[in-house]
Structures are given as structure tokens and as C-alpha cells.
Design a protein around this motif. Structure first.
Motif, mmCIF file in Angstrom:
data_model
loop_
_atom_site.group_PDB
_atom_site.id
_atom_site.type_symbol
_atom_site.label_atom_id
_atom_site.label_comp_id
_atom_site.label_asym_id
_atom_site.label_seq_id
_atom_site.Cartn_x
_atom_site.Cartn_y
_atom_site.Cartn_z
ATOM 1 N N ALA A 1 0.882 -1.203 -0.072
ATOM 2 C CA ALA A 1 0.188 0.071 0.089
ATOM 3 C C ALA A 1 0.980 1.434 -0.062
ATOM 4 C CB ALA A 1 -0.985 0.066 0.978
ATOM 5 N N LEU A 2 2.093 1.181 0.558
ATOM 6 C CA LEU A 2 2.981 2.360 0.478
ATOM 7 C C LEU A 2 4.073 1.962 -0.559
ATOM 8 C CD1 LEU A 2 3.664 2.517 4.251
ATOM 9 C CD2 LEU A 2 2.198 3.736 3.086
ATOM 10 N N TRP A 3 4.295 3.337 -1.488
ATOM 11 C CA TRP A 3 5.202 3.226 -2.490
ATOM 12 C C TRP A 3 6.213 4.066 -2.235
ATOM 13 C CZ3 TRP A 3 3.934 -0.624 -5.536
ATOM 14 C CH2 TRP A 3 4.527 -0.806 -6.938
ATOM 15 N N PRO A 4 7.624 3.673 -2.501
ATOM 16 C CA PRO A 4 8.741 4.765 -2.248
ATOM 17 C C PRO A 4 8.614 5.889 -3.230
ATOM 18 C CG PRO A 4 9.425 2.343 -2.683
ATOM 19 C CD PRO A 4 7.967 2.252 -3.105
ATOM 20 N N GLY A 5 8.885 6.895 -2.381
ATOM 21 C CA GLY A 5 8.691 8.468 -3.050
ATOM 22 C C GLY A 5 7.153 9.000 -2.669
ATOM 23 N N GLU A 6 6.258 8.345 -2.298
ATOM 24 C CA GLU A 6 4.894 8.692 -2.313
ATOM 25 C C GLU A 6 4.873 9.508 -1.101
ATOM 26 O OE1 GLU A 6 0.534 6.838 -1.500
ATOM 27 O OE2 GLU A 6 2.328 5.795 -1.170
ATOM 28 N N LEU A 7 4.216 10.713 -1.236
ATOM 29 C CA LEU A 7 3.823 11.733 -0.065
ATOM 30 C C LEU A 7 2.664 11.330 0.940
ATOM 31 C CD1 LEU A 7 4.488 15.116 -1.619
ATOM 32 C CD2 LEU A 7 5.923 14.003 -0.259
ATOM 33 N N VAL A 8 2.878 11.252 2.292
ATOM 34 C CA VAL A 8 1.708 10.678 3.031
ATOM 35 C C VAL A 8 1.574 11.364 4.264
ATOM 36 C CG1 VAL A 8 1.934 8.251 2.246
ATOM 37 C CG2 VAL A 8 3.406 9.061 4.257
ATOM 38 N N THR A 9 0.630 11.260 4.899
ATOM 39 C CA THR A 9 0.501 11.957 6.207
ATOM 40 C C THR A 9 0.589 10.867 7.616
ATOM 41 O OG1 THR A 9 -1.153 13.595 5.415
ATOM 42 C CG2 THR A 9 -0.975 13.156 7.791
ATOM 43 N N ALA A 10 1.664 11.303 8.287
ATOM 44 C CA ALA A 10 1.829 10.212 9.370
ATOM 45 C C ALA A 10 1.050 10.798 10.722
ATOM 46 C CB ALA A 10 3.422 9.941 9.390
ATOM 47 N N ARG A 11 0.734 9.875 11.331
ATOM 48 C CA ARG A 11 0.081 10.100 12.522
ATOM 49 C C ARG A 11 0.696 9.347 13.798
ATOM 50 N NH1 ARG A 11 -4.479 8.259 13.169
ATOM 51 N NH2 ARG A 11 -5.056 7.351 11.101
ATOM 52 N N ILE A 12 1.229 10.092 14.818
ATOM 53 C CA ILE A 12 1.896 8.999 15.812
ATOM 54 C C ILE A 12 1.101 9.292 17.293
ATOM 55 C CG2 ILE A 12 3.501 10.866 16.339
ATOM 56 C CD1 ILE A 12 5.561 8.734 17.254
ATOM 57 N N LEU A 13 0.839 8.049 17.679
ATOM 58 C CA LEU A 13 0.266 8.239 18.948
ATOM 59 C C LEU A 13 1.103 8.214 20.123
ATOM 60 C CD1 LEU A 13 -2.351 7.544 20.554
ATOM 61 C CD2 LEU A 13 -1.911 5.102 20.515
ATOM 62 N N ILE A 14 1.350 9.610 20.660
ATOM 63 C CA ILE A 14 2.022 9.500 21.701
ATOM 64 C C ILE A 14 1.467 9.159 23.187
ATOM 65 C CG2 ILE A 14 2.997 11.690 23.115
ATOM 66 C CD1 ILE A 14 3.165 13.285 20.738
ATOM 67 N N ARG A 15 0.330 9.122 23.430
ATOM 68 C CA ARG A 15 -0.437 8.546 24.649
ATOM 69 C C ARG A 15 -1.901 8.585 24.480
ATOM 70 N NH1 ARG A 15 -0.168 14.163 25.808
ATOM 71 N NH2 ARG A 15 -1.791 14.877 26.772
ATOM 72 N N THR A 16 -2.355 7.775 25.404
ATOM 73 C CA THR A 16 -3.896 7.953 25.634
ATOM 74 C C THR A 16 -4.291 8.484 26.880
ATOM 75 O OG1 THR A 16 -3.789 5.965 24.020
ATOM 76 C CG2 THR A 16 -5.837 6.319 25.439
ATOM 77 N N ASP A 17 -5.144 9.252 26.913
ATOM 78 C CA ASP A 17 -5.631 10.125 28.200
ATOM 79 C C ASP A 17 -6.954 9.116 28.676
ATOM 80 O OD1 ASP A 17 -3.755 11.956 28.230
ATOM 81 O OD2 ASP A 17 -5.174 13.454 27.316
ATOM 82 N N ARG A 18 -6.758 8.347 29.646
ATOM 83 C CA ARG A 18 -7.951 7.510 30.180
ATOM 84 C C ARG A 18 -8.968 8.248 31.017
ATOM 85 N NH1 ARG A 18 -6.928 3.120 26.866
ATOM 86 N NH2 ARG A 18 -4.621 2.496 27.091
ATOM 87 N N ASN A 19 -10.138 7.891 30.855
ATOM 88 C CA ASN A 19 -11.302 8.395 31.270
ATOM 89 C C ASN A 19 -11.430 9.861 31.424
ATOM 90 O OD1 ASN A 19 -11.934 5.765 32.083
ATOM 91 N ND2 ASN A 19 -10.803 5.799 33.751
ATOM 92 N N ALA A 20 -11.302 10.384 30.129
ATOM 93 C CA ALA A 20 -11.447 11.807 30.207
ATOM 94 C C ALA A 20 -12.886 12.446 29.888
ATOM 95 C CB ALA A 20 -10.645 12.271 28.794
#
Length: 380
Positions: A277-296
Motif C-alpha cells: 500500500a506504501l510506494w517509495p517516494g509517495e507523500l503521505v500523512t503520518a500520525r503518531i500516537l504519543i499517549r492515551t488519556d484514560r477516562n477523560a
């Protein structure tokens, strides 16, 4: 005549009494205020995934240009452009005959020196026997031993020549050094190629696994380091416009320095990419999960309004009126915003029509549709 006067007087008294009743009587009851229709949603508790996103580029872990390691005429090209190959697959064949002749020559020299070495060893043995009986000299023994040593070294050189000839012969078969996808062929059959040529046969790009390189502001670096110290940080990749989810992977590398010109820190994530699904040279949007706030404590973001004194939401009271409740907001994820203070779970918050409301306004609430705000998205 008297009867007429009495009748007129009676009418006058009655009219005066009627007018007095209208003037001194009670006014009609005032109309009740109209309830303003609004959409409401509950203040709820849920887990909020806190993410950061950035524009990234898909990069192959290995991309090579397959070059020739032997000279000769290119007799056959067996690769298919645009196809996947495995490490060791045959890509092309160079004329083997000159290298087969070199190997045969090296083997012949080895056999010749082997025979000479055997003869020198026999001479050394005879010299030793003659010396023991007193018929030989030490000089003869030393000469025989030196000849054995010379031929032993020559034999080692012959073996090295054989190994080199076999290696060159092996180089005539061009094989894929890595697994990946073959690009466009750069040369045709019948051409004479050399190991010194600047251009190669074809390029091979590793497709799985694959990496995505992206950047985030340096302000996110402490959270990234703290999250990485606890666990592997998950990274999701979407299309550049964010409309399609492409792949899920893990953060592999945080760069060792911040780019001083942009104030950004570079990151690299690894993805299995078995479906390519990913192709070399392709521009994408990357999302990184830093943490999860529990019971917010959260509310749909549409409920949060901004005024001169800060953020607030309209809460439905038990008598059907509304009250503006000042709130302290936290991160927003998708269509939801965390409330750090000012509201309690279970309260009804107004989602639309706030411009027509004031403290004490009577409303006619209706529940939010079932296809309300989603929980996915990037935290701000």
C-alpha cells in the motif's frame, strides 16, 4: 315623552357601567416565551488517543542499482520489468566461456604444481635416508626442503587462482542481491558490458518492509522520548489528503538532532507493507500516537464556545432553561474536546443555535443523531 327620557337615561347608565368594567377590569394573561429548538449531547467519559501528525515521504530501506562484476557479452536477460524478485533470482547471463577457460587453466597449473610437490617431497625423503647412512650431505637435505616449501607456496597460489576463476565465472550469472521490485531495464541483450561501467542492469527497490520519514515540531520531542521509553509508539499513515488510511507501523528512529533551520525533529517509522500500500517516494500523512488519556471528560467540539472570558458551554438545567458554564478545555481528538473543569459527565450540552441563547433562555432540546461525532482523528 317621559318614557323616552327614561329609556335614554337607562342606556347611558348601562354604557357607563360597561365602560367602567372594561377600564377597571384585569388585563388578559401574557403569552409564555417560545422555547428555542436546540440539539444536545451528553457530557461523557471516554479514552482519548493523543496524536501528532506530519507530512512524510515513503522511503525504501534498501534500493540498489544492480551492476556487472564481470566483462563480456550479455547473452540473456531473464528479468521482467516491474515484477518482484527474491534474493538470488537470476536476472541475466554474461558469456561464460572466457571464464571457464581461465578456470581450466588455473586447475591445470594446480595439478602440475601438485605433481612437482610430490616429487620434491620424495627427493626430500631420499636425502634424509642418505644422510642417515652417511652417504648424503646436509646441503642436499636443505635444498630438498626448500624445493618442497617453494612448491607448497606455488600450490597455494594455484588454489587462490582457482578460487578467483570460479568467482569470476560465478559473476557471469547476474543475480538479485536483495528481494524487491525490479525497475526499468537499462541495457539490452547482446551488449558488451564491463565491471567498470557506470550504468547497471536494473534497479531493485525493497518494498517490504518499508519506512516512512516525517518531521514534527521540536516542542513534541519530550513527549516522544517519554512515550518511546515506555513502549513502541504506533504510527498510522494516511493518504496525503487524509481521506484514505494506508498502513500501520511502529516508530523506529528519532533523529539525534533538531533541524536548526526549521525547528523540526525527523522521525522514521517501519511498516510491514505486505500489501504494498506504501510506494517509495509517495507523500503521505503520518500520525503518531504519543499517549492515551484514560477516562477523560469530553463533549462534542461543537458545544464549546469562545467568549471574552474564555471557553464556555451551554448546559441544560432541570427547568428547561440554559446556563453558560465556563470550562477549561484540554486536547481535541476528532470531533470531541476534553474538558478539564466546568462540566460533569451526564450533563446535557447544547451543540447548535448558541447565538440565539443567553443565560436563562428556554430551550426545546432534541438528542444528537446516532451518526454523531466520531472518535478518531488528530489531537490538537
Amino acid at each position: 315623552m317621559l318614557a323616552l327620557v327614561v329609556a335614554v337615561g337607562t342606556l347611558a347608565v348601562g354604557g357607563k357601567a360597561f365602560l367602567g368594567t372594561r377600564a377597571g377590569g384585569s388585563a388578559p394573561p401574557a403569552a409564555k416565551p417560545t422555547a428555542i429548538p436546540v440539539t444536545v449531547a451528553k457530557v461523557t467519559i471516554r479514552d482519548l488517543p493523543i496524536e501528532r501528525s506530519g507530512l512524510g515521504t515513503v522511503t525504501s530501506l534498501n534500493a540498489i542499482d544492480v551492476k556487472f562484476r564481470a566483462d563480456g557479452q550479455l547473452q540473456n536477460i531473464s528479468l521482467q520489468e516491474g515484477r518482484d524478485v527474491q534474493a538470488g533470482d537470476v536476472l541475466a547471463q554474461i558469456d561464460r566461456r572466457p571464464y571457464e577457460a581461465q578456470l581450466a587453466q588455473a586447475e591445470a597449473a594446480y595439478q602440475k604444481d601438485t605433481a612437482s610437490l610430490n616429487n620434491a617431497k620424495a627427493d626430500e625423503a631420499r636425502a634424509n635416508r642418505l644422510s642417515q647412512t652417511g652417504a648424503g650431505t646436509m646441503q642436499a637435505i636443505d635444498t630438498a626442503r626448500s624445493q618442497v616449501a617453494v612448491l607448497t607456496a606455488a600450490l597455494a597460489g594455484d588454489q587462490a587462482a582457482i578460487d578467483a576463476a570460479r568467482l569470476n565465472l560465478e559473476f557471469t550469472t547476474v543475480k538479485a542481491p536483495i528481494a524487491g521490485r525490479v525497475g526499468l531495464r537499462q541495457i539490452d541483450e547482446g551488449a558488451v558490458v564491463h565491471a567498470s561501467d557506470s550504468s547497471g542492469l536494473v534497479s531493485i527497490t525493497q518494498m517490504a518492509p518499508i519506512s516512512v520519514r516525517f518531521s514534527l515540531p521540536q516542542d513534541d520531542l519530550p513527549a516522544l522520548l517519554a512515550g518511546q521509553a515506555q513502549r513502541e509508539l504506533a504510527v498510522a499513515v494516511d493518504s496525503r489528503d487524509g481521506t484514505r488510511h494506508l498502513a500501520d507501523g511502529k516508530l523506529a528512529v528519532i533523529d539525534s538532532q533538531v533541524d536548526t533551520s526549521t525547528g523540526m525533529i525527523r522521525l522514521k517509522a517501519i511498516f510491514p507493507n505486505q500489501d504494498q500500500a506504501l510506494w517509495p517516494g509517495e507523500l503521505v500523512t503520518a500520525r503518531i500516537l504519543i499517549r492515551t488519556d484514560r477516562n477523560a471528560v469530553v463533549v462534542p467540539s461543537a458545544a464549546v464556545q469562545n467568549g471574552q472570558n474564555g471557553s464556555y458551554i451551554f448546559i441544560i438545567k432541570s427547568d428547561g432553561s440554559v446556563a453558560a458554564a465556563p470550562v477549561k478545555t484540554g486536547p481535541s481528538v476528532g470531533d470531541f474536546t476534553a474538558l478539564l473543569s466546568g462540566a460533569s459527565p451526564g450533563q446535557d450540552a447544547v451543540l447548535d443555535g448558541q447565538s440565539r441563547l443567553a443565560n436563562g433562555s428556554l430551550v426545546s432540546p432534541r438528542e444528537q443523531p446516532a451518526d454523531g461525532p466520531a472518535t478518531s482523528g488528530n489531537a490538537s
